[in-house]
Design an enzyme around this catalytic site. Structure first.
Site, PDB file in Angstrom:
ATOM      1  N   HIS A  76       0.748  -1.314   0.042  1.00  0.00           N
ATOM      2  CA  HIS A  76      -0.128   0.091  -0.165  1.00  0.00           C
ATOM      3  C   HIS A  76       0.898   1.051  -0.100  1.00  0.00           C
ATOM      4  O   HIS A  76       0.255   2.056   0.599  1.00  0.00           O
ATOM      5  CB  HIS A  76      -1.085  -0.059   1.081  1.00  0.00           C
ATOM      6  CG  HIS A  76      -1.875  -1.051   1.295  1.00  0.00           C
ATOM      7  ND1 HIS A  76      -3.154  -0.934   0.734  1.00  0.00           N
ATOM      8  CD2 HIS A  76      -2.007  -2.533   1.544  1.00  0.00           C
ATOM      9  CE1 HIS A  76      -3.941  -2.139   0.818  1.00  0.00           C
ATOM     10  NE2 HIS A  76      -2.936  -2.888   1.380  1.00  0.00           N
ATOM     11  N   ASN A 149     -10.158  -2.763   2.294  1.00  0.00           N
ATOM     12  CA  ASN A 149     -10.083  -2.937   1.163  1.00  0.00           C
ATOM     13  C   ASN A 149     -11.260  -2.726   0.388  1.00  0.00           C
ATOM     14  O   ASN A 149     -12.326  -2.573   0.635  1.00  0.00           O
ATOM     15  CB  ASN A 149      -9.438  -4.230   0.685  1.00  0.00           C
ATOM     16  CG  ASN A 149      -7.926  -4.106   0.926  1.00  0.00           C
ATOM     17  OD1 ASN A 149      -7.221  -3.352   1.163  1.00  0.00           O
ATOM     18  ND2 ASN A 149      -7.525  -5.544   0.999  1.00  0.00           N
ATOM     19  N   HIS A 340      -4.020   0.791  12.035  1.00  0.00           N
ATOM     20  CA  HIS A 340      -3.895  -0.524  12.854  1.00  0.00           C
ATOM     21  C   HIS A 340      -5.299  -1.073  12.951  1.00  0.00           C
ATOM     22  O   HIS A 340      -6.000  -0.570  13.805  1.00  0.00           O
ATOM     23  CB  HIS A 340      -3.182  -0.056  14.052  1.00  0.00           C
ATOM     24  CG  HIS A 340      -2.646  -1.255  14.659  1.00  0.00           C
ATOM     25  ND1 HIS A 340      -3.383  -2.633  14.670  1.00  0.00           N
ATOM     26  CD2 HIS A 340      -1.410  -1.657  15.441  1.00  0.00           C
ATOM     27  CE1 HIS A 340      -2.444  -3.471  15.071  1.00  0.00           C
ATOM     28  NE2 HIS A 340      -1.536  -3.118  15.744  1.00  0.00           N
TER      29      HIS A 340
END
Ligand code: HDD
Length: 682
Positions: A76, A149, A340
């Site tokens: 990413h 995603n 996170h």
């Protein structure tokens, strides 16, 4: 911070203001605050002599420059972000005690980073790839990160395989080729030998992997998470972001060309949309399964390679996120933001999905190397908007000045503070799931079906979407040099659909499989097809091909197109002003050199009475490109003659007309349609 609604919504922006530096109009100084008198010539021993070490300004400037780069994200790396807010429609109190999901109308500041997965930081944005969709909610109880995603499943089921997956998909190590592409041997060798990837591969070969815009793609939390309410009752939950503009894609030929014409196509689209007030919006949806129903499905609801079909478990829309502010500084915000999946708030917890469990380790670990130490939570973009206190101290780049001598728990010198919070006071407690098992290195039997949902996905595709998948496989495998790899993949996907495998086999020169040994799934899920998405003209970009002595109605039609929320852009031979037949002027925004059909959603050809042969040639190129990419084409006045002259093999999606209102009605309908797959292009 337990402030009112408005205060909370603005809290992140206010906090960031403390860190913004406005350099314009100020005196230049060194980092020590010393005013600088010369910034062009270094200090030398004589005009033509060597530079002297004592030139502290030179040393400081050069040293800082030499250290400007930090490691890019291991995955990413190429991403772009924006600020916004999340507004709750409906209280989720019944399912979760998370504060930001309690009161309808409450607003929470958010920061969202979109990304491709595979490419380096400078790679083209139209790669066939998964897109990251990571959201940081700055809630009054701390940061909650939904790191998802644009595809609802993943390649692997256990995080221990993640380094293998990424090694296989990244450029091959012996020659570092290809950049930002899955179309190479090591990736497909991984796929064939790790067949849990089957379902995700179907998505990656579909149009989902080449989105038209970050504003037009869904987001998914992928994993099954847990909601916990005030009474301690738990529910399984999956998160969805649904764009209000619908889910739309480009075609593969266009994607490849876009990477050359404008490798920043997606970030520019996001940036400009926000600048002009076309704020991207996504509704948040949740699918909820109660604990008692954990085992009623014919798949394991913790398996990250499975979806919960929306027709079986409806998506409940609970709020809306609006992205309404670009960053001030890409490095400080977009590059330094640290997401996170383990950043949760009370009322949200994890499940035993082994992919999620492994992610809980990886993200902090990667920030330590990427952001250079354990204090990255102090970077302005990462700071929670509520206060934070604990006994963690020191480390590289520490900014907080913790006052006092106590930095341990328990203590008496500071009255045993910072003190702990009870559950009622908002203290986080982990869900007390009962676990009974042996320590084993294993995969649950319930995770062993790799093909049912790949077939479900295939069954749900419309005919054009199926064609695109076959083309994508044929391209990707066609780029693999090892025949053995091509054969293995074709054999693998015969478990999904025999015709798919056979047609790809033919295209890539390997033996056609003859038997489908896969599961016999008849079911389909209409929600998976982009054919059934929202279709509207809003924010679409239209190239208006216009020349000298254009028809007097052209500005009128352009104005009408603007009024319904599309963006007509004049494209002509040269920049500057051109005159219409009645003396009106239009400014040409882009030329045939700087613009290109692939940069637009649609084209409108109007020409003019005094256009050159060169104009017609360039316009013909635009029209042909738009035509083979199935885009809506409008034509009026001299533009109609050109379309007729080109004698295109189909008129699907081609709207011709001179009378403004009739033409507009049809053309706007065509723009909403986005693409005309029924167009015969040869
Ligand atoms: Fe990951 C970054 C999404 C599996 C390890 N991941 C990263 C980003 C997104 C995702 C959107 C970029 C965040 C940003 O913009 O800064 N990752 C996912 C999803 C997954 C997933 C949806 C599967 C459901 N990831 C996954 C696994 C591992 C990682 C299994 C390792 C065990 N991911 C990382 C990472 C990254 C990362 C190495 C690189 C940069 C970063 O974390 O901050 O830790």
């Amino acid at each position: 911070m337990r402030g009112n609604k408005k205060e909370l919504a603005d809290s992140k922006d206010k906090q960031l203001e403390n860190y913004r530096a406005h350099d314009e109009g100020k005196k230049m100084t060194t980092n020590q605050g010393l005013r600088v008198s010369e910034d062009e010539f270094s200090l030398k021993a004589g005009e033509r002599g060597p530079t002297l070490m004592e030139d502290f300004h030179f040393r400081e400037k050069m040293t800082h420059f030499d250290h400007e780069r930090i490691p890019e994200r291991v995955v990413h790396a190429r991403g772009y972000a924006a600020h916004g807010e999340f507004e709750l429609y409906e209280s989720m109190k019944k399912y979760t005690k998370a504060k930001f999901l309690q009161e309808p109308g409450s607003k929470t500041p958010v920061f969202v980073r979109f990304s491709t997965v595979v490419g380096s930081r400078g790679s083209g944005e139209l790669a066939r790839d998964v897109r990251g969709f990571a959201t940081k909610f700055y809630t009054e109880e701390g940061n909650y990160d939904l790191v998802g995603n644009n595809i609802p499943v993943f390649f692997i089921q256990d995080a221990v395989k993640f380094p293998d997956l990424i090694h296989a998909v990244k450029p091959e190590p012996h020659n570092e080729i290809p950049q930002a592409a899955t179309a190479h041997d090591t990736f497909w060798d991984f796929v064939a030998n790790n067949q849990e990837s089957a379902h995700m591969i179907m998505w990656a070969m579909s149009d989902r992997a080449i989105p038209r815009s970050f504003r037009m793609m869904e987001g998914f939390g992928v994993h099954t998470f847990r909601f916990i309410n005030e009474d301690g009752e738990a529910f399984f939950v999956k998160f969805h972001w649904k764009p209000t503009l619908g889910v739309h894609s480009v075609v593969w030929d266009e994607a490849q060309k876009l990477n050359g014409k404008n490798p920043d196509f997606h970030r520019q689209d996001l940036y400009e949309s926000i600048e002009c007030g076309d704020y991207p919006e996504y509704e948040l949806g949740v699918q909820i399964i109660s604990e008692k129903d954990e085992f009623v499905f014919d798949f394991d609801i913790l398996d990250p390679t499975k979806i919960w079909p929306e027709e079986d478990v409806p998506v409940k829309i609970i709020g809306k996120m609006t992205l309404n502010r670009n960053v001030d500084n890409v490095f400080a915000e977009t590059e330094q933001v640290a997401f996170h999946p383990g950043n949760v708030v009370p009322g949200i917890d994890f499940t035993n999905d082994p992919l999620l469990q492994g992610r809980l380790f990886s993200y902090t670990d990667t920030q330590l190397i990427r952001l250079g130490g354990p204090n990255f939570h102090e970077l302005p973009i990462n700071r929670p908007v509520c206060p934070f206190h604990n006994n963690q101290r020191d480390g590289y780049g520490r900014q907080t000045i913790n006052v006092g001598r106590v930095s341990y728990h328990k203590n008496s010198l500071a009255n045993n503070t910072p003190s702990l919070s009870s559950v009622d006071e908002g203290g986080y407690t982990h869900y007390q799931e009962k676990i009974d098992g042996r320590k084993v290195v294993a995969r649950s039997d319930s995770f062993k079906d790799h093909f049912s949902h790949a077939v479900l996905f295939w069954n749900s595709m419309s005919e054009p979407e199926k064609e695109h998948i076959i083309e994508a496989f044929s391209f990707e495998l066609g780029m693999c040099k090892e025949k053995n790899v091509r054969q293995q993949v074709v054999d693998m996907f015969s478990n999904v659909d025999l015709e798919l495998a056979q047609r790809v086999a033919k295209n890539v020169g390997v033996q056609q499989p003859v038997i489908n040994r896969g599961p016999k799934v008849k079911k389909s899920s209409p929600a998976l097809s982009q054919e059934n998405t929202v279709k509207k003209p809003d924010t679409r970009k239209i190239a208006v091909l216009v020349g000298e002595r254009f028809n007097k109605n052209v500005p009128v039609i352009m104005e009408a197109l603007k009024n319904i929320g599309t963006h007509p852009v004049t494209v002509g031979e040269k920049q500057g002003f051109i005159k219409g037949e009645n003396g009106d002027e239009l400014e040409v925004a882009q030329t045939f050199l700087t613009g290109d059909s692939v940069l637009f959603d649609s084209i409108y050809v109007v020409g003019g009475e005094d256009t050159s042969h060169q104009f017609f040639e360039s316009a013909a190129y635009f029209i042909n490109e738009a035509f083979i990419h199935y885009k809506p084409i409008g034509a009026s006045y001299q533009g109609r003659e050109l379309i007729e002259y080109l004698n295109l093999p189909s008129n699907a999606g081609i709207v011709m007309g001179d009378a403004p209102s009739e033409f507009l009605e049809e053309f706007i309908k065509a723009i909403s349609e986005h693409r005309f797959w029924n167009r015969k292009t040869y």
